[in-house]
Design an enzyme around this catalytic site. Sequence first.
Site, PDB file in Angstrom:
ATOM      1  N   ASP A  62       5.669   5.722   1.698  1.00  0.00           N
ATOM      2  CA  ASP A  62       5.186   4.776   0.687  1.00  0.00           C
ATOM      3  C   ASP A  62       6.322   3.939   0.121  1.00  0.00           C
ATOM      4  O   ASP A  62       6.194   2.730  -0.057  1.00  0.00           O
ATOM      5  CB  ASP A  62       4.503   5.532  -0.469  1.00  0.00           C
ATOM      6  N   LEU A 101      -3.290   3.457  -2.582  1.00  0.00           N
ATOM      7  CA  LEU A 101      -2.715   2.214  -2.064  1.00  0.00           C
ATOM      8  C   LEU A 101      -1.229   2.121  -2.381  1.00  0.00           C
ATOM      9  O   LEU A 101      -0.623   1.065  -2.229  1.00  0.00           O
ATOM     10  CB  LEU A 101      -3.470   0.999  -2.630  1.00  0.00           C
ATOM     11  N   GLY A 102      -0.658   3.221  -2.822  1.00  0.00           N
ATOM     12  CA  GLY A 102       0.793   3.251  -2.998  1.00  0.00           C
ATOM     13  C   GLY A 102       1.280   2.583  -4.257  1.00  0.00           C
ATOM     14  O   GLY A 102       2.424   2.123  -4.307  1.00  0.00           O
ATOM     15  N   VAL A 127      -4.986   1.786  -9.683  1.00  0.00           N
ATOM     16  CA  VAL A 127      -3.979   2.845  -9.693  1.00  0.00           C
ATOM     17  C   VAL A 127      -4.598   4.138  -9.174  1.00  0.00           C
ATOM     18  O   VAL A 127      -5.753   4.445  -9.473  1.00  0.00           O
ATOM     19  CB  VAL A 127      -3.469   3.069 -11.135  1.00  0.00           C
TER      20      VAL A 127
END
Lengths: 367, 367
Positions: free
Chosen positions: B194, B148-149, B144
């Site tokens: 995203d 990385l979205g 998290v």
Amino acid sequence: MESKTKHYYIDSSINTRGFGSQKIARIAFYMKVTMSAPGKIALFGEHAVVWGQPAIVSAIDRRVHVTVEGRTDSMIKISAMDLHVPGVVLTFQEGNKAPVIETDYGRIVNAVAYVRKAIDVCRKHLSLSADKGANVTIHSEMPVGAGLGTSAAVSVATLAAYTRLMGHELRPEELARLGHITELEVQGAASPMDTAITTHGGILYIRPTKPDPYIETVGVPVALPAIIGYTERESSTAEMLRRVKDLRNSNPRVIDSIMSSIGEVVESAKAALISGDLFTVGKLMNINHGLLESLGVSSKRLNDMVYSTRFAGAIGSKITGAGGGGCIIALCPGKEAEVSTAIRIAGGMPIQSRLSKTGLKLESLEQ
Amino acid sequence: MESKTKHYYIDSSINTRGFGSQKIARIAFYMKVTMSAPGKIALFGEHAVVWGQPAIVSAIDRRVHVTVEGRTDSMIKISAMDLHVPGVVLTFQEGNKAPVIETDYGRIVNAVAYVRKAIDVCRKHLSLSADKGANVTIHSEMPVGAGLGTSAAVSVATLAAYTRLMGHELRPEELARLGHITELEVQGAASPMDTAITTHGGILYIRPTKPDPYIETVGVPVALPAIIGYTERESSTAEMLRRVKDLRNSNPRVIDSIMSSIGEVVESAKAALISGDLFTVGKLMNINHGLLESLGVSSKRLNDMVYSTRFAGAIGSKITGAGGGGCIIALCPGKEAEVSTAIRIAGGMPIQSRLSKTGLKLESLEQ
């Protein structure tokens, strides 16, 4: 200066003629001119200035001294001393463009090439015959090939000294222009900024207009405490200029846009310098560093120095010059000691140097 | 999934009510929906996309799973598992916006905030009453806050699952738009990219037009062998977006020009991707990295990874995502092992991941 520097006579033909011991005596018969010119750091706009954008450069208090003395023959003898590599002497004869003795000292040969070309450019400009030889001695207070503008300083100082020796005196603008031509002919591509700053000194805003660049002195109301970090070059200026040119030609829209961005940085930086807003100057240095990174001219070592100096309290830090190794400049009011240490930790060499107002200067003139 | 993840019941009020043991039985009475959504890497244009420029993003094969099940009361219970930090359970009650139990798990609380906001956005969009509670379980296959979205994947998967639970089914474009609103409300500023990529999957070219972004699938005729290098975040996405915004507002001409340059990189990259010219894609990644550096979103650690992967044979390497720590992406056909090693040497963690065509996906639906 002659007595302090150590000569390495590589051209044995000169030694056998016994010039080494008779030189002092000969000076009395021939005029001898010593000119000095400062090194420079690019504060903003390096590389982009080659592509039409403005730039801001500053002279530093490390200088190159060039002494030219007349000879009775047509030979040109070039001695390079204190260039942070062993000195070397090379001899050229008219009609024989390559040095008589070849050496492995690539950088010195490079410095010598500027002297050789400067004399050619000077002869052509003044329509001088090639039958008057000269002994040229170069002495440098800064590393050659570090991006501190030694080649421009050598070119302009040689042009000025040789011109004087030949009984002419050119305007500074003319010397800067001929210095740029010299660099162009040696390197293939060159920025007019190095030759302009070494001629005029101070801090200059330069826009490469044709036929002559637009040059404006930037008056800064505060001191600019800066430390230069030097690391060995991995690629020459010519190589870096060629790489940027290749990158530009394969992605003209992208690279032209980046060049424009650098131009915007320069305009903002000029305003910040004039108003003495060091914090903004520092921020713009960081932005300019990233834009140079995007042109592919940074290296791991340079980035390590840039980040280390920022950690150490520099308010701005960037590559200065062509990149590919070479120098960074860190703006660090009140943090000079910390930033010097950070440069050493990052594997570089801090160069104590102040920004300087003094440009091309006549050091001595002997009849 | 429930049986594989470990719960940490922090809200003792739930434990005393005995929900822990009775939950399985309750599922039979309430609908339960599990949706998954992929993480993403920004190939080109991150940050600039917030300022109106296009961007290119790719889904990866690491996913976030969100399970939503109905409750008889109005409580929303959020369990976050496998988020690479100890799991946590937080309970919210209507009229009480803050979690009942506060924790130090900043990132988890952050992930939880997206779930909470997604449910609010969904209720508002569908004009649902706030009296229907839900148990939400998040499970992530990637770190998290690494860029990385995950927050977009959590937002979109929660929106999709909660919508289904409430008996509605929204179009993917609508879910992406609501996901963007969710991110905007949590972060203050957010890129639509995203939420679009986690919804649609594949490789997308996105231009943030109003009211909806223009989205185009980029068909790439060759494989894009890439390695992600992860290093711990030093600053949050929101913080990085704010920093760029501050930098932009203090130097609008400079930063707008850099944003345009990034836009040019994206357009060139799109053409190179479509023609399968990996070498040009790599060169443009390096250029884009420098432009991100100029926006001040890089860090020493990220640069170390970028340079190390280039040394190890990557043909292009750049920050991916918001920067300030987080991830880099290295394009490295035939050099995956070397590049993974280089990332470890530079102090990062290589993440094995393939670019993936799969976007938002219904995993299970239980009545």
